[in-house]
Design a protein around this motif. Structure first.
Motif, short mmCIF file in Angstrom:
data_model
loop_
_atom_site.label_atom_id
_atom_site.label_comp_id
_atom_site.label_asym_id
_atom_site.label_seq_id
_atom_site.Cartn_x
_atom_site.Cartn_y
_atom_site.Cartn_z
N VAL A 209 0.84 -1.20 0.00
CA VAL A 209 0.00 0.00 0.00
C VAL A 209 0.88 1.26 0.00
N LEU A 210 1.98 1.21 0.73
CA LEU A 210 2.92 2.32 0.72
C LEU A 210 3.44 2.57 -0.69
N THR A 211 3.69 1.49 -1.43
CA THR A 211 4.17 1.60 -2.81
C THR A 211 3.07 2.11 -3.73
N ASP A 212 1.83 1.65 -3.51
CA ASP A 212 0.70 2.18 -4.27
C ASP A 212 0.64 3.70 -4.15
N PHE A 213 0.76 4.18 -2.93
CA PHE A 213 0.68 5.62 -2.69
C PHE A 213 1.84 6.35 -3.37
N ALA A 214 3.02 5.75 -3.32
CA ALA A 214 4.19 6.38 -3.95
C ALA A 214 3.97 6.55 -5.45
N VAL A 215 3.37 5.54 -6.10
CA VAL A 215 3.10 5.64 -7.54
C VAL A 215 1.96 6.62 -7.79
N GLY A 216 0.89 6.51 -7.02
CA GLY A 216 -0.28 7.36 -7.24
C GLY A 216 -0.01 8.83 -6.98
N SER A 217 0.95 9.13 -6.11
CA SER A 217 1.28 10.53 -5.80
C SER A 217 2.41 11.06 -6.68
N GLY A 218 2.91 10.21 -7.59
CA GLY A 218 3.93 10.67 -8.53
C GLY A 218 5.36 10.57 -8.02
N GLU A 219 5.56 9.90 -6.89
CA GLU A 219 6.91 9.79 -6.34
C GLU A 219 7.79 8.88 -7.20
N CYS A 220 7.19 7.82 -7.77
CA CYS A 220 7.94 6.94 -8.66
C CYS A 220 6.98 6.38 -9.71
N ALA A 285 -8.57 11.51 1.77
CA ALA A 285 -7.85 12.28 0.76
C ALA A 285 -6.74 11.48 0.10
N VAL A 286 -6.27 10.44 0.78
CA VAL A 286 -5.15 9.64 0.27
C VAL A 286 -5.63 8.50 -0.61
N ILE A 287 -6.87 8.05 -0.42
CA ILE A 287 -7.37 6.86 -1.11
C ILE A 287 -7.32 6.98 -2.63
N PRO A 288 -7.68 8.13 -3.23
CA PRO A 288 -7.57 8.21 -4.70
C PRO A 288 -6.15 7.96 -5.22
N ALA A 289 -5.15 8.45 -4.51
CA ALA A 289 -3.76 8.22 -4.92
C ALA A 289 -3.41 6.74 -4.80
N ILE A 290 -3.88 6.10 -3.74
CA ILE A 290 -3.61 4.67 -3.57
C ILE A 290 -4.27 3.86 -4.69
N ARG A 291 -5.51 4.22 -5.01
CA ARG A 291 -6.22 3.53 -6.09
C ARG A 291 -5.49 3.74 -7.43
N LYS A 292 -5.09 4.95 -7.70
CA LYS A 292 -4.38 5.24 -8.95
C LYS A 292 -3.09 4.44 -9.03
N GLY A 293 -2.36 4.39 -7.93
CA GLY A 293 -1.12 3.62 -7.90
C GLY A 293 -1.36 2.14 -8.08
N ALA A 294 -2.42 1.62 -7.43
CA ALA A 294 -2.75 0.20 -7.54
C ALA A 294 -3.06 -0.18 -8.98
N GLU A 295 -3.81 0.68 -9.66
CA GLU A 295 -4.15 0.41 -11.07
C GLU A 295 -2.89 0.36 -11.93
N LYS A 296 -1.98 1.29 -11.71
CA LYS A 296 -0.76 1.34 -12.51
C LYS A 296 0.16 0.16 -12.22
N ILE A 297 0.28 -0.20 -10.94
CA ILE A 297 1.15 -1.32 -10.58
C ILE A 297 0.58 -2.62 -11.12
N GLN A 298 -0.73 -2.79 -11.04
CA GLN A 298 -1.34 -4.00 -11.57
C GLN A 298 -1.07 -4.12 -13.07
N ALA A 299 -1.22 -3.03 -13.81
CA ALA A 299 -0.98 -3.06 -15.25
C ALA A 299 0.48 -3.37 -15.55
N ALA A 300 1.39 -2.79 -14.78
CA ALA A 300 2.82 -3.03 -15.00
C ALA A 300 3.18 -4.48 -14.68
N ALA A 301 2.60 -5.03 -13.62
CA ALA A 301 2.88 -6.42 -13.24
C ALA A 301 2.38 -7.38 -14.33
N LYS A 302 1.21 -7.09 -14.88
CA LYS A 302 0.68 -7.94 -15.94
C LYS A 302 1.53 -7.84 -17.21
#
Length: 330
Positions: A209-220, A285-302
């Protein structure tokens, strides 16, 4: 263990823990004692040691990669050091069985003449690293499905969770994982978790989840995030060996293989229970960033998964085929 049960138990334990942060270890020790966990103080000390070791090993791997050392080379050096007290065939059996436990291809027989040196070690570590890649992709598909399917609401907004996820506070991050580990140990599961497995499962769910947030917030970006998650798995494996190898020094090959199958914490469904509950304790306020990151990580993993499947190396294909069903459904 149903998600609602874990959600209720973790939320309740977290609420109480936040009221006892200055004496958190004492509070969690009491909770372990109430659950009739043997030697609760030693368990808390053990959880601390495991979490510290994972963080330390991940930092070491990250630093090594920045100086040009590959994860495979880092793994080979780490595994050689960790298994130095074992005989050649013991070390070979240990590494082969760990790889097999990840791929679901653990053999019922052991090789009395196995070796973990020279080219044999290179091949075994390469297979192990590829198994880490495969199981990480599999686990992320499962985890991110769980995170994305969770409702966009909160049980409550936890300040400690905010500090750990959004604030990236290392103290809060450790406290959250420790609380989650104790929660997993006191859930009354049909197959109780030892403190090592509970700590690792807590770390995987919360670090995800920490990584989801990092991606969703544009950190990586998501590709770097998947690589980070694979590296985390390598760090956890080294930690597991630090605890496990001393117990296997005098063990026979069959006993080593049996122990690994029973105790090596490969990707487990329980981790997919932890991640969405962690998300539900974050600020709205953080949940949208986590969701965005989760979507991107899932696509990258696939995407990564499809590249793995296209490789011609038959041993590699064997490793990745075990998780096909997890990644086939969108």
């Amino acid at each position: 263990m149903d998600t609602p049960d874990f959600k209720e138990h973790f939320s309740s334990l977290l609420t109480e823990s936040e009221e006892h942060l200055s004496t958190l270890d004492q509070f969690l020790t009491e909770r372990l004692a109430q659950a009739e966990i043997n030697d609760p103080q030693t368990v808390i000390t053990g959880i601390d040691a495991v979490l510290d070791s994972i963080d330390r090993n991940h930092e070491n791997l990250t630093a090594s990669k920045q100086t040009g050392t590959s994860r495979t080379a880092w793994l080979q050096q780490s595994l050689t050091e960790q298994t130095s007290s074992l005989k050649e065939n013991q070390a070979a059996t240990l590494i082969d069985t760990i790889t097999g436990s990840m791929t679901g291809e653990t053999s019922t027989t052991v090789n009395e003449n196995g070796s973990f040196s020279g080219l044999d070690a290179v091949e075994k570590v390469r297979n192990l690293d590829q198994a880490l890649i495969a199981t990480t992709c599999q686990a992320q598909a499962e985890l991110q499905n769980a995170v994305l399917s969770a409702p966009d609401d909160t049980i409550r907004e936890s300040r400690l969770m905010q500090q750990a996820i959004e604030g990236k506070d290392p103290v809060a991050f450790k406290q959250i994982r420790k609380i989650a580990a104790v929660c997993l140990m006191t859930m009354g599961l049909e197959k109780p978790l030892d403190y090592v497995s509970a700590s690792m499962f807590a770390d995987r769910g919360i670090f995800s989840v920490l990584t989801d947030f990092a991606v969703g917030s544009g950190e990586c970006n998501e590709t770097d995030a998947v690589e980070r998650l694979i590296d985390r798995g390598a760090a956890q494996l080294k930690t597991w060996l630090e605890v496990t190898v001393p117990r296997l020094v005098d063990a026979g090959l069959t006993a080593i293989s049996t122990y690994v199958v029973a105790h090596c914490p490969a990707a487990a469904p329980v981790v997919a229970k932890v991640a969405p509950v962690v998300r539900s304790l974050c600020q709205m306020a953080v949940i949208p960033a986590i969701r965005k990151g989760a979507e991107k990580i899932q696509a990258a993993a696939k995407s990564w998964w499809q590249k793995l499947k296209s490789r011609s190396n038959s041993a590699f294909v064997k490793i990745v085929n075990t998780a096909t069903n997890f990644l086939a459904a969108d």
